[in-house]
Motif scaffolding. Structure first.
Motif, PDB file in Angstrom:
ATOM      1  N   LYS A 146      26.831  59.572 -24.430  1.00  0.00           N
ATOM      2  CA  LYS A 146      27.787  60.002 -25.446  1.00  0.00           C
ATOM      3  C   LYS A 146      29.235  59.812 -24.991  1.00  0.00           C
ATOM      4  O   LYS A 146      30.085  59.384 -25.756  1.00  0.00           O
ATOM      5  N   LYS A 147      29.455  60.136 -23.707  1.00  0.00           N
ATOM      6  CA  LYS A 147      30.848  60.171 -23.259  1.00  0.00           C
ATOM      7  C   LYS A 147      31.376  58.810 -22.824  1.00  0.00           C
ATOM      8  O   LYS A 147      32.536  58.669 -22.527  1.00  0.00           O
ATOM      9  N   ILE A 148      30.505  57.857 -22.702  1.00  0.00           N
ATOM     10  CA  ILE A 148      30.994  56.550 -22.279  1.00  0.00           C
ATOM     11  C   ILE A 148      31.172  55.657 -23.492  1.00  0.00           C
ATOM     12  O   ILE A 148      30.201  55.313 -24.166  1.00  0.00           O
TER      13      ILE A 148
ATOM     14  N   PHE B 264      40.952  61.577 -23.148  1.00  0.00           N
ATOM     15  CA  PHE B 264      39.818  62.034 -22.319  1.00  0.00           C
ATOM     16  C   PHE B 264      38.975  63.095 -23.004  1.00  0.00           C
ATOM     17  O   PHE B 264      37.758  63.110 -22.907  1.00  0.00           O
ATOM     18  N   VAL B 265      39.647  63.982 -23.737  1.00  0.00           N
ATOM     19  CA  VAL B 265      38.912  65.088 -24.388  1.00  0.00           C
ATOM     20  C   VAL B 265      37.968  64.535 -25.451  1.00  0.00           C
ATOM     21  O   VAL B 265      36.804  64.907 -25.534  1.00  0.00           O
ATOM     22  N   ALA B 266      38.450  63.562 -26.215  1.00  0.00           N
ATOM     23  CA  ALA B 266      37.640  63.051 -27.314  1.00  0.00           C
ATOM     24  C   ALA B 266      36.635  62.011 -26.844  1.00  0.00           C
ATOM     25  O   ALA B 266      35.489  61.992 -27.286  1.00  0.00           O
ATOM     26  N   ASN B 267      37.061  61.138 -25.925  1.00  0.00           N
ATOM     27  CA  ASN B 267      36.215  59.987 -25.588  1.00  0.00           C
ATOM     28  C   ASN B 267      35.441  60.136 -24.284  1.00  0.00           C
ATOM     29  O   ASN B 267      34.609  59.306 -23.967  1.00  0.00           O
TER      30      ASN B 267
ATOM     31  N   GLY C  47      38.256  61.858 -15.409  1.00  0.00           N
ATOM     32  CA  GLY C  47      38.103  62.505 -16.697  1.00  0.00           C
ATOM     33  C   GLY C  47      38.761  63.847 -16.705  1.00  0.00           C
ATOM     34  O   GLY C  47      39.341  64.292 -15.691  1.00  0.00           O
ATOM     35  N   GLU C  48      38.648  64.482 -17.858  1.00  0.00           N
ATOM     36  CA  GLU C  48      39.191  65.829 -18.001  1.00  0.00           C
ATOM     37  C   GLU C  48      38.447  66.719 -17.029  1.00  0.00           C
ATOM     38  O   GLU C  48      37.234  66.601 -16.876  1.00  0.00           O
ATOM     39  N   LYS C  49      39.156  67.615 -16.365  1.00  0.00           N
ATOM     40  CA  LYS C  49      38.603  68.358 -15.239  1.00  0.00           C
ATOM     41  C   LYS C  49      37.294  69.072 -15.576  1.00  0.00           C
ATOM     42  O   LYS C  49      36.293  68.977 -14.850  1.00  0.00           O
TER      43      LYS C  49
END
Lengths: 696, 122
Positions: A43-45, A64-67, A211-213
């Protein structure tokens, strides 16, 4: 994903229509875990995630938050045989880079600007990031081969092992970690000094994720829990199958599978997030590095033996032997050689594994065609596993962008094996149950048959007893043959002689009358004898009942006996104290009387004293009694108990010898009694008691 | 011609009766006994010129009786004709062994016995 599981459901339904419910539960479970495992992968990639080009990656437009996270893959700057820091770059702008290097990739066989890198060595990676955001970022580093220092701009923020320019100065270690970058903005440099003198080939071989922490932390946590979950499941599965083997040693596939599970369980905490390192942080790198490679190497011969044990009839023995010998040899080399050397065997082992996989799939396809037990599920699990590995490979080299599934594939494969094995065991159990049931039925049936057989045998035995009784009788008759002949010849001889005398003439009518009566009497005697033998051989007596007075038959018998007794000089007396009528078989009762009289006569023919014989008739209650009293020697004590037994003829040298036995048979047949009373030296009295006739 | 005495030893009364009747018609004197034991006693009593001996008899059989008789001086040469229903070779042999002069198997005709008797009493 969903489509895959729908198709799996369909295939399962085809095979086991009656087990839909169970299958549904299993698949629901799988769906759940597949979501769990694949979280953060697919999903995140994003298909459009940026790539590093010429040492630069532009993430200014990346949300980063969305993708989700981004792998810092692509072309990094690389400085071979140099360990550089930000200061070096700032102070000396003229430092020449060797070129750009692909990340993630091992050094060996990598060519930069015509220079081929060695697997062992050292160097510096540099990547510039362009960022524009206000959120906390973090890096996720897996392993780097085999020691590194990581700088963000001038700050060293992560290191594992000790980076050095020789094997003496370099200390290897790896430890997946998360690096908090904080709020970073603008252009930053990531500088990674890497050295490797410990394994065949080092370098940045895993992706570094940014990415987002919170996402990065979550990925790390999911990774750890996934590895732990897998290790735990595999461990339990291994334990379970080894226990099964412990209790039932006929099927070695269970223990092989158990060992395979243990190996894979160990492997799952040695790879990925390397959970083992977290648990035993003090362990030297060499220990778990060795362990990790061992789990890979040893899994291969184990799996070969396991496959063979699953399809022993279909696995080609020669190919199996080659596979096993080669993989075992490699394992032996691995065990005895240092890690620097044996890591070079990874590639040959991977190639061998590929061959093994291809051959196994072909075998499994054949077994599916042959409709072997569990072959279909095996094939399904195996193909899915191979498919996920292939998928990961393609994903890894960025040909497709689907995410990593090999862990799930492995889990699915392991589960399919467990399914086959448990089905096998339960089939065995079911068979045992069926066998027990059929055995019980058989036992019941046999018992019934046996009891029938027993009844039949009892019947047969009775018949045999009867037969043997009759044979015994016949045999007794055979033994008596000479006696019988004598007894028959005597009257015949008498008859012949009298007949000739009568024929010869010169006889008075009185004489003729007398002789004819002798003939008649002798014929009676013969007839009596034949009846006696006949009665004896048949074993039963059929009476021809007539009603007659006792005096009539006694008088008749007396006339005959007079001659015999007269010849033997024994005085004979008949006393009808009380006449009575009987329903009796006349001929047979006459035989009884003759028998008793003859016995007495023979007993008393030694002429040593004046002998007498008295026949007396009287009634007693409802019985008519005839007593026969002699003053002979009496019956000896030891003879008394068996006096009425067949062929016990006491002191008698010849004759039929059935006398008293037949007397008793005849009297018994009349529902009467025959008894005796005897005193040695004084004489004997025989009594026959017969029921009186009701028509007087 | 003095009357010759024939001793008939047989347990069967009719047999004795018929033999006696046959011999009486030929003017022989008859003595009878119903078994071997009584027969020996009778022989000693009457000293017969010839003995007709049955074999199978109670108390003492004919063969034993012959053996005993032959042991006595006065009966060493007395002709003994054995009459028996036992007609096997062994029986004949036994009878001659014991000392019998002739052997007649039963049943026999009166003429045969008379012929045999006359052979010894001429």
């Amino acid at each position: 994903m969903g489509i895959l599981f729908l198709s799996v459901t369909y295939l399962f339904k085809m095979n086991h229509k009656n087990k839909k419910y169970t299958i549904f539960i299993i698949l629901s479970m799988f769906m759940f875990w597949s979501i769990f495992f694949s979280y953060g992968c697919k999903k995140k990639i994003h298909i459009d995630s940026p790539k590093a080009t010429e040492g630069l990656i532009d993430l200014q437009n990346w949300d980063f938050v969305a993708n989700g996270t981004v792998n810092l893959d692509g072309r990094w700057e690389f400085y071979n045989q140099k360990l550089l820091s930000n200061i070096d770059f700032e102070q000396n702008h003229s430092i020449a880079k060797t070129g750009f290097i692909l990340v993630p990739k091992k050094w060996e066989d990598t060519t930069i600007q015509g220079e081929t890198l060695k697997g062992m060595g050292y160097g510096t990676y540099r990547l510039k990031l362009l960022l524009r955001n206000k959120i906390d970022l973090a890096l996720k580093i897996k392993t780097i081969g085999t020691a590194y220092n990581l700088y963000i701009n001038e700050n060293l923020i992560s290191k594992e092992g000790k980076v050095g320019d020789s094997s003496d100065t370099s200390i290897p270690d790896w430890n997946p970690t998360v690096i908090d970058l904080g709020k970073v903005d603008g252009e930053i440099s990531i500088i990674v000094q890497v050295s490797n003198f410990s394994v065949k080939s080092g370098g940045l071989w895993d992706s570094i994720q940014i990415g987002e922490k919170s996402q990065i932390i979550l990925l790390r946590e999911i990774g750890i829990s996934r590895d732990t979950f897998l290790a735990g499941s595999l461990f339990i599965m291994g334990l379970y199958h080894i226990s099964i083997y412990y209790f039932r040693r006929t099927d070695k596939s269970t223990i092989l599978f158990g060992i395979f599970c243990f190996i894979m369980s160990l492997r799952s905490i040695l790879t990925g997030e390397i959970v083992l390192k977290k648990i035993f942080s003090g362990l030297p790198w060499i220990f778990y590095a060795n362990l990790e490679y061992f789990t890979f190497f040893f899994a291969i011969p184990t799996s070969v033996v396991y496959y063979e044990s699953c399809f022993p009839d279909d696995f080609n023995k020669r190919i199996y032997k080659y596979f096993l010998i080669i993989s075992t040899l490699i394992c032996l080399v691995v065990v005895v050689s240092p890690i620097q050397f044996y890591t070079s065997l990874l590639r040959p082992m991977q190639i061998l594994t590929m061959f093994i996989s291809i051959y196994t799939i072909s075998v499994v396809i054949i077994t599916v065609k042959k409709k072997r037990e569990g072959a279909f599920v095996f094939l399904l699990g195996y193909i899915i596993f191979m498919f996920t590995i292939f998928n990961d490979f393609l994903h890894n080299i960025k040909i497709i962008n689907t995410g990593y599934y090999s862990v799930l594939g492995l889990f699915f494969f392991i589960f399919s094996q467990a399914y086959i094995l448990s089905k096998k065991s339960s089939l065995v159990l079911t068979r045992v149950e069926e066998l027990t049931e059929s055995l019980e039925k058989k036992v019941l049936q046999r018992t019934e048959e046996l009891s029938k057989e027993r009844d039949r045998l009892i019947g047969a035995n009775l018949q045999i007893e009867k037969l043997s009784e009759s044979r015994k009788r016949l045999s007794i008759i055979g033994q008596m043959a000479s006696g019988i002949v004598h007894d028959i010849k005597n009257p015949m001889s008498t008859i012949k002689s009298f007949a000739e005398l009568v024929r010869g003439g010169n006889l008075s009518n009185i004489e003729k009358e007398e002789y004819l009566s002798y003939i008649s009497r002798e014929i009676d005697r013969l007839s009596d004898m034949t009846y006696e033998i006949l009665d004896f051989s048949k074993g039963n007596i059929q009476l021809f009942i007539q009603n007659e007075s006792i005096s009539k038959i006694l008088n008749e018998v007396y006339e005959f006996l007079k001659i015999d007794f007269g010849h033997s000089q024994i005085s004979l007396q008949l006393e009808i104290q009380e006449d009575f009528r009987l329903d009796f078989d006349r001929d047979r009762i006459r035989r009884v009387i003759f028998n008793l009289a003859n016995n007495a006569k023979e007993e008393m023919s030694d002429g040593v004293k004046e002998y007498s014989f008295k026949i007396k008739a009287y009634t007693e209650d409802s019985f008519g009694v005839v007593s026969f009293t002699d003053n002979g020697h009496g019956v000896r004590e030891e003879v008394k108990p068996k006096i009425f037994e067949a062929y016990s003829s006491e002191g008698k040298e010849y004759g039929i010898g059935l006398g008293l036995f037949m007397c008793k048979q005849i009297i018994d047949a009349h529902n009467g009694y025959i008894t005796f009373d005897s005193k040695q030296g004084q004489g004997t009295v025989f009594y026959i008691k017969l029921p009186l006739s009701e028509n007087k | 011609m003095t009357e010759k005495t024939i001793l008939i030893i047989d347990d069967q009364a009719p047999m004795v009766k018929i033999l006696a009747d046959i011999f009486k018609k030929e003017n022989y004197k008859i003595a009878t006994a119903s078994n071997g034991l009584l027969g020996i006693k009778k022989a000693i009593e009457v000293t017969p010129d010839l003995i007709i001996m049955d074999v199978m008899m109670p108390v003492k059989n004919g063969i034993d009786a012959i053996i005993e008789l032959r042991e006595m001086d006065q009966f060493k040469k007395t002709p003994i004709i054995v009459l028996t229903a036992k007609g096997g070779l062994n029986d004949i042999h036994t009878a001659f062994e014991a000392g019998a002069n002739a052997f007649l198997p039963k049943p026999f005709s009166p003429g045969d016995v008379l012929l045999e008797v006359k052979k010894y009493l001429q």
